[in-house]
Write a protein that holds these residues in place. Structure first.
Motif, PDB file in Angstrom:
ATOM      1  N   LEU A   1      47.907 -22.918  26.287  1.00 44.94           N
ATOM      2  CA  LEU A   1      46.855 -22.201  27.010  1.00 44.94           C
ATOM      3  C   LEU A   1      46.312 -23.121  28.098  1.00 44.94           C
ATOM      4  N   LYS A   2      46.561 -22.767  29.370  1.00 39.50           N
ATOM      5  CA  LYS A   2      46.199 -23.633  30.498  1.00 39.50           C
ATOM      6  C   LYS A   2      44.817 -23.314  31.056  1.00 39.50           C
TER       7      LYS A   2
ATOM      8  N   SER B   1      34.017  -8.689  28.588  1.00 38.71           N
ATOM      9  CA  SER B   1      34.240  -9.763  27.611  1.00 38.71           C
ATOM     10  C   SER B   1      35.700  -9.965  27.239  1.00 38.71           C
ATOM     11  N   ASN B   2      36.609  -9.183  27.849  1.00 35.67           N
ATOM     12  CA  ASN B   2      38.027  -9.420  27.615  1.00 35.67           C
ATOM     13  C   ASN B   2      38.473 -10.673  28.340  1.00 35.67           C
ATOM     14  N   CYS B   3      39.440 -11.339  27.759  1.00 39.25           N
ATOM     15  CA  CYS B   3      39.903 -12.609  28.295  1.00 39.25           C
ATOM     16  C   CYS B   3      41.193 -12.428  29.072  1.00 39.25           C
ATOM     17  N   SER B   4      41.278 -13.057  30.230  1.00 37.05           N
ATOM     18  CA  SER B   4      42.523 -13.188  30.978  1.00 37.05           C
ATOM     19  C   SER B   4      42.895 -14.660  30.964  1.00 37.05           C
ATOM     20  N   ALA B   5      44.159 -14.945  30.710  1.00 38.70           N
ATOM     21  CA  ALA B   5      44.546 -16.342  30.519  1.00 38.70           C
ATOM     22  C   ALA B   5      45.894 -16.639  31.164  1.00 38.70           C
TER      23      ALA B   5
ATOM     24  N   PRO C   1      55.773 -20.159  33.319  1.00 39.61           N
ATOM     25  CA  PRO C   1      54.370 -19.730  33.225  1.00 39.61           C
ATOM     26  C   PRO C   1      54.278 -18.281  32.775  1.00 39.61           C
ATOM     27  N   LEU C   2      53.126 -17.917  32.215  1.00 39.97           N
ATOM     28  CA  LEU C   2      52.878 -16.554  31.786  1.00 39.97           C
ATOM     29  C   LEU C   2      51.396 -16.256  31.934  1.00 39.97           C
ATOM     30  N   SER C   3      51.069 -15.174  32.624  1.00 35.49           N
ATOM     31  CA  SER C   3      49.679 -14.746  32.794  1.00 35.49           C
ATOM     32  C   SER C   3      49.485 -13.403  32.102  1.00 35.49           C
ATOM     33  N   ILE C   4      48.393 -13.278  31.335  1.00 32.45           N
ATOM     34  CA  ILE C   4      48.112 -12.049  30.601  1.00 32.45           C
ATOM     35  C   ILE C   4      46.654 -11.664  30.816  1.00 32.45           C
TER      36      ILE C   4
ATOM     37  N   HIS D   1      49.374  -4.599  21.799  1.00 35.42           N
ATOM     38  CA  HIS D   1      50.063  -5.881  21.838  1.00 35.42           C
ATOM     39  C   HIS D   1      50.925  -5.974  23.099  1.00 35.42           C
ATOM     40  N   ASP D   2      50.991  -7.168  23.668  1.00 36.95           N
ATOM     41  CA  ASP D   2      51.878  -7.439  24.799  1.00 36.95           C
ATOM     42  C   ASP D   2      53.153  -8.086  24.283  1.00 36.95           C
TER      43      ASP D   2
END
Length: 236
Positions: free
Chosen positions: A64-65, A73-77, A94-97, A133-134
């Motif tokens: 997790l970078k 309140s949802n997280c993007s990472a 890399p992966l962005s969600i 789920h992703d």
């Protein structure tokens, strides 16, 4: 469609912190740690095998970078994935969600072959019914490794929506998306559901180049049937 709790078993799930001792890793369907922490970044290990003797021969690290929280309140990472085989780094990407639920967890699964396959799915989601789920499909094989496809899945009791690789080889296979939901309201029968099939896709690798061809219109249902939950599962 499988029961919600069976969804996680079928995903060949293991998740743990990078710095724990190998002998302390929990066994089948026992997950260590949560991904999203309000105070610190993490590294998680995703296994593709249940066998405690071989699981460290083929696994992935998820670093997790960075992360941000929106008004909902949802997280993007942003993550960095590292795939290892026999403790040697094979592929990094890399992966962005966006829209990650708090305490979501990582799961790993081999596709087409549960023992040895370059096709593997990495899934992120909160381990409970009703959460989306992703799923990320990768082809991992030395210098031929690459990301192939993403889809969403959800399970809620007997109903749900998911993608599956249905037939073929690791270099030439077919995928489809399935939704099985309640459909017996008019018959007053809650055991009856409607199965819908969409996004039939052919994946083929030629000279290390992947071609993705939609065999049906994208996001359009091409086949539908009403049947009981038992009949639907027996026919899969």
């Amino acid at each position: 469609m499988k029961k919600c709790f069976l969804l996680f078993v079928l995903l060949s799930i293991f998740s743990c912190k990078k710095d724990i001792n190998e002998d302390s890793v929990h066994t089948k369907n026992q997950v260590i740690s949560s991904l999203i922490s309000p105070h610190q970044l993490t590294t998680d290990t995703v296994f593709f095998s249940y066998d405690p003797k071989t699981r460290f021969e083929d696994y992935a690290l998820v670093h997790l970078k960075s992360k941000t929280y929106g008004k909902d309140s949802n997280c993007s990472a942003k993550f960095q994935l590292e795939f290892f085989q026999k403790r040697r780094l094979i592929y990094s990407a890399p992966l962005s969600i966006k829209g990650i639920d708090k305490e979501s967890e990582w799961y790993g699964k081999l596709e087409l072959d549960s023992v040895a396959s370059p096709l593997r799915t990495i899934t992120l989601g909160y381990p409970a019914c009703g959460y989306i789920h992703d799923n990320y499909l990768y082809y991992i094989k030395e210098n031929q490794s690459q990301f192939l496809f993403h889809w969403n899945s959800m399970s809620d009791g007997e109903w749900g929506s998911w993608g599956e690789i249905i037939t073929g080889t690791a270099d030439d296979f077919y995928y489809r998306h399935i939704t099985f939901g309640g459909g017996g309201e008019e018959d007053n029968d809650e055991s009856i559901g409607i199965a819908e099939y969409s996004d039939s896709i052919h994946f083929k690798k030629t000279n290390n180049h992947w071609a993705l061809k939609y065999l049906t219109p994208k996001d359009k249902v091409y086949r539908q049937s009403k049947q009981s939950y038992e009949a639907f599962n027996s026919g899969k």
